[in-house]
Design a protein around this motif. Structure first.
Motif, mmCIF file in Angstrom:
data_model
loop_
_atom_site.group_PDB
_atom_site.id
_atom_site.type_symbol
_atom_site.label_atom_id
_atom_site.label_comp_id
_atom_site.label_asym_id
_atom_site.label_seq_id
_atom_site.Cartn_x
_atom_site.Cartn_y
_atom_site.Cartn_z
ATOM 1 N N SER A 21 0.838 -1.186 0.000
ATOM 2 C CA SER A 21 0.000 0.000 0.000
ATOM 3 C C SER A 21 0.875 1.238 0.000
ATOM 4 C CB SER A 21 -0.907 0.027 1.231
ATOM 5 O OG SER A 21 -1.797 -1.067 1.247
ATOM 6 N N CYS A 22 0.389 2.289 -0.596
ATOM 7 C CA CYS A 22 1.082 3.573 -0.624
ATOM 8 C C CYS A 22 0.079 4.652 -0.274
ATOM 9 C CB CYS A 22 1.686 3.822 -2.006
ATOM 10 S SG CYS A 22 2.417 5.456 -2.232
ATOM 11 N N ALA A 23 0.312 5.343 0.823
ATOM 12 C CA ALA A 23 -0.551 6.428 1.258
ATOM 13 C C ALA A 23 0.051 7.751 0.814
ATOM 14 C CB ALA A 23 -0.717 6.402 2.774
ATOM 15 N N ALA A 24 -0.731 8.561 0.139
ATOM 16 C CA ALA A 24 -0.267 9.828 -0.399
ATOM 17 C C ALA A 24 -0.936 10.997 0.301
ATOM 18 C CB ALA A 24 -0.547 9.909 -1.900
ATOM 19 N N SER A 25 -0.201 12.091 0.393
ATOM 20 C CA SER A 25 -0.761 13.342 0.875
ATOM 21 C C SER A 25 -0.938 14.291 -0.303
ATOM 22 C CB SER A 25 0.148 13.968 1.935
ATOM 23 O OG SER A 25 1.395 14.353 1.369
ATOM 24 N N GLY A 26 -1.653 15.380 -0.074
ATOM 25 C CA GLY A 26 -1.819 16.380 -1.119
ATOM 26 C C GLY A 26 -3.185 16.335 -1.769
ATOM 27 N N SER A 27 -3.722 17.489 -2.069
ATOM 28 C CA SER A 27 -5.061 17.597 -2.629
ATOM 29 C C SER A 27 -5.126 17.292 -4.123
ATOM 30 C CB SER A 27 -5.625 18.992 -2.359
ATOM 31 O OG SER A 27 -4.836 19.998 -2.976
ATOM 32 N N MET A 28 -3.979 17.241 -4.807
ATOM 33 C CA MET A 28 -3.941 17.039 -6.251
ATOM 34 C C MET A 28 -3.663 15.600 -6.665
ATOM 35 S SD MET A 28 -4.595 20.048 -7.531
ATOM 36 C CE MET A 28 -5.703 20.281 -6.141
ATOM 37 N N PHE A 29 -3.711 14.669 -5.733
ATOM 38 C CA PHE A 29 -3.370 13.275 -5.999
ATOM 39 C C PHE A 29 -4.112 12.711 -7.210
ATOM 40 C CE2 PHE A 29 -4.492 8.789 -5.442
ATOM 41 C CZ PHE A 29 -3.231 8.212 -5.423
ATOM 42 N N ARG A 30 -5.379 13.007 -7.332
ATOM 43 C CA ARG A 30 -6.210 12.407 -8.372
ATOM 44 C C ARG A 30 -5.786 12.791 -9.783
ATOM 45 N NH1 ARG A 30 -8.731 16.744 -6.214
ATOM 46 N NH2 ARG A 30 -9.856 18.198 -7.568
ATOM 47 N N PHE A 31 -4.977 13.841 -9.918
ATOM 48 C CA PHE A 31 -4.516 14.287 -11.234
ATOM 49 C C PHE A 31 -3.211 13.635 -11.663
ATOM 50 C CE2 PHE A 31 -6.992 17.996 -9.643
ATOM 51 C CZ PHE A 31 -7.990 17.985 -10.609
ATOM 52 N N GLY A 32 -2.587 12.860 -10.796
ATOM 53 C CA GLY A 32 -1.274 12.317 -11.074
ATOM 54 C C GLY A 32 -1.277 10.887 -11.576
ATOM 55 N N ALA A 33 -0.184 10.536 -12.255
ATOM 56 C CA ALA A 33 0.075 9.151 -12.613
ATOM 57 C C ALA A 33 0.849 8.506 -11.468
ATOM 58 C CB ALA A 33 0.880 9.072 -13.900
ATOM 59 N N THR A 34 0.536 7.258 -11.172
ATOM 60 C CA THR A 34 1.171 6.553 -10.060
ATOM 61 C C THR A 34 1.845 5.283 -10.553
ATOM 62 O OG1 THR A 34 -0.829 5.287 -9.522
ATOM 63 C CG2 THR A 34 -0.571 7.447 -8.486
ATOM 64 N N GLY A 35 2.813 4.808 -9.786
ATOM 65 C CA GLY A 35 3.495 3.596 -10.192
ATOM 66 C C GLY A 35 4.259 2.951 -9.061
#
Length: 115
Positions: A21-35
């Motif tokens: 699992s990877c927990a992210a902070s920040g309000s713009m997470f949904r706009f990013g590519a993840t990997g």
């Protein structure tokens, strides 16, 4: 400030499963590519799995059919389900987020697969 924290690593026997699992902070997470990337001693860091903001996925040939990447934008989480693990999967696994031209990395989670 964006922060990424991995969890779920550990020691498993060959053929077993783990879920990272990877927990992210920040309000713009949904706009990013993840990997997810991995690196073991003496080797280059390599792509394991990637998911765009539109949830289009890409996998390394070595993990296709065994690993699955997913995300939950509401929870700001990225997951990597790893099945049928092999000793060659042993590595430190890193979560990353690519957002507006900037790449963010977690500190890594160790996965060890015994024979």
């Amino acid at each position: 400030q964006v922060q990424l924290v991995e969890s779920g690593g550990g020691l498993v026997q060959a053929g077993g499963s783990l879920r990272l699992s990877c927990a992210a902070s920040g309000s713009m997470f949904r706009f990013g590519a993840t990997g997810w990337y991995r690196q073991d001693p003496g080797k280059q860091r390599e792509l394991v799995a990637d998911m765009s903001s539109g949830e289009v996925t890409n996998y390394a040939d070595s993990v296709k059919g065994r690993f699955t990447i997913s995300r939950d934008n509401a929870k700001k989480m990225v997951y990597l389900q790893m099945n049928s693990l092999k000793p060659d999967d042993t590595a430190v696994y890193y979560c990353n987020l690519r957002l507006f031209g900037v790449t963010y990395w977690g500190k890594g989670a160790l996965v060890t697969v015994s024979s």
